[in-house]
Design a protein around this motif. Sequence first.
Motif, PDB file in Angstrom:
ATOM      1  N   TYR A 170      45.751  38.707  42.902  1.00  0.00           N
ATOM      2  CA  TYR A 170      46.972  38.560  43.690  1.00  0.00           C
ATOM      3  C   TYR A 170      47.199  37.083  44.021  1.00  0.00           C
ATOM      4  O   TYR A 170      47.089  36.665  45.167  1.00  0.00           O
ATOM      5  CB  TYR A 170      46.878  39.419  44.951  1.00  0.00           C
ATOM      6  CG  TYR A 170      46.520  40.854  44.629  1.00  0.00           C
ATOM      7  CD1 TYR A 170      47.440  41.689  44.022  1.00  0.00           C
ATOM      8  CD2 TYR A 170      45.241  41.352  44.889  1.00  0.00           C
ATOM      9  CE1 TYR A 170      47.117  42.994  43.687  1.00  0.00           C
ATOM     10  CE2 TYR A 170      44.912  42.659  44.558  1.00  0.00           C
ATOM     11  CZ  TYR A 170      45.849  43.468  43.956  1.00  0.00           C
ATOM     12  OH  TYR A 170      45.524  44.765  43.620  1.00  0.00           O
ATOM     13  N   ASP A 171      47.490  36.340  42.981  1.00  0.00           N
ATOM     14  CA  ASP A 171      47.753  34.904  43.120  1.00  0.00           C
ATOM     15  C   ASP A 171      48.960  34.709  44.039  1.00  0.00           C
ATOM     16  O   ASP A 171      50.049  35.241  43.763  1.00  0.00           O
ATOM     17  CB  ASP A 171      48.046  34.308  41.741  1.00  0.00           C
ATOM     18  CG  ASP A 171      48.138  32.783  41.755  1.00  0.00           C
ATOM     19  OD1 ASP A 171      48.582  32.229  42.782  1.00  0.00           O
ATOM     20  OD2 ASP A 171      47.791  32.170  40.735  1.00  0.00           O
ATOM     21  N   PRO A 172      48.792  33.956  45.125  1.00  0.00           N
ATOM     22  CA  PRO A 172      49.922  33.771  46.064  1.00  0.00           C
ATOM     23  C   PRO A 172      51.129  33.099  45.426  1.00  0.00           C
ATOM     24  O   PRO A 172      52.245  33.231  45.928  1.00  0.00           O
ATOM     25  CB  PRO A 172      49.312  32.902  47.169  1.00  0.00           C
ATOM     26  CG  PRO A 172      48.074  32.312  46.582  1.00  0.00           C
ATOM     27  CD  PRO A 172      47.577  33.308  45.586  1.00  0.00           C
ATOM     28  N   ALA A 173      50.915  32.415  44.312  1.00  0.00           N
ATOM     29  CA  ALA A 173      52.062  31.806  43.625  1.00  0.00           C
ATOM     30  C   ALA A 173      52.965  32.874  43.023  1.00  0.00           C
ATOM     31  O   ALA A 173      54.181  32.679  42.896  1.00  0.00           O
ATOM     32  CB  ALA A 173      51.564  30.865  42.520  1.00  0.00           C
ATOM     33  N   ASP A 174      52.355  33.990  42.663  1.00  0.00           N
ATOM     34  CA  ASP A 174      53.125  35.098  42.084  1.00  0.00           C
ATOM     35  C   ASP A 174      53.449  36.181  43.106  1.00  0.00           C
ATOM     36  O   ASP A 174      54.515  36.807  43.038  1.00  0.00           O
ATOM     37  CB  ASP A 174      52.340  35.724  40.929  1.00  0.00           C
ATOM     38  CG  ASP A 174      52.109  34.774  39.774  1.00  0.00           C
ATOM     39  OD1 ASP A 174      53.062  34.025  39.443  1.00  0.00           O
ATOM     40  OD2 ASP A 174      51.003  34.762  39.222  1.00  0.00           O
ATOM     41  N   TYR A 175      52.520  36.415  44.026  1.00  0.00           N
ATOM     42  CA  TYR A 175      52.667  37.498  45.003  1.00  0.00           C
ATOM     43  C   TYR A 175      52.384  36.952  46.401  1.00  0.00           C
ATOM     44  O   TYR A 175      51.300  37.165  46.966  1.00  0.00           O
ATOM     45  CB  TYR A 175      51.696  38.641  44.680  1.00  0.00           C
ATOM     46  CG  TYR A 175      51.664  39.006  43.210  1.00  0.00           C
ATOM     47  CD1 TYR A 175      52.736  39.664  42.617  1.00  0.00           C
ATOM     48  CD2 TYR A 175      50.562  38.677  42.426  1.00  0.00           C
ATOM     49  CE1 TYR A 175      52.711  39.980  41.270  1.00  0.00           C
ATOM     50  CE2 TYR A 175      50.527  38.996  41.076  1.00  0.00           C
ATOM     51  CZ  TYR A 175      51.602  39.652  40.496  1.00  0.00           C
ATOM     52  OH  TYR A 175      51.579  39.960  39.176  1.00  0.00           O
TER      53      TYR A 175
END
Length: 222
Positions: A170-175
């Motif tokens: 759950y990469d914060p850049a994506d999510y």
Amino acid sequence: MWRMARPRKPLLSRDRIVAAAGALVDAEGLEALSTRRLAAALGVSGPSLYNHFRTKDEILDAVADAVSARVDLSMFEEGDPRDWRTALHDWAHSYRDALADHPHLVPVLARGPGRRPAGLRVADAVFGGMTAAGWPAAHATRIGALMRYFILGSAVGSFAQGFVDDASAYDPADYPHLGRAHLLAERRREVDEGAFETGLAALLDGLALQFAAVRGPGADPA
């Protein structure tokens, strides 16, 4: 010389067949159920099953109906002090508990009761309880359907378990809003049961407003 008789195998019965079929489905899913597998589990020949059930589908119906028979219906009985809202709440939890132990059977139960006796008793009890409480028949039918949709849907799968236990997924850049999603799986029971109770409360709150509207001004929403 007198010899001790060898112990006889338990007689084959509908209850033994249903219990063995249910155990097979619980362990391996619906696809695992076949008359060959079932006969082997019972230690009998395949054709002997047909003395009790005509088809595999009849066996599966009986297994599903055994689950319905576990659902508590006492809240809809005459003389029970619970109001319609409390009755639906308690019944919903009993129904969900029964399904939680047998998730592979949810698709069978979702088809409706058909001719299954216990399933029909459930439908009859809910409809009777709602009409006795003052709901018009058409509304009582819709409530029975609505509750089944909600309960069966909650039993299809776990929301919490649908997330992996890996923060890197759950990469914060994506999510940007899923930073704690990897913690959901380990809190499955808390999340899933909380979601069920939240949804049930919202559903019953909405029905209470409808009930007041159906009964007219000044009616008690309970």
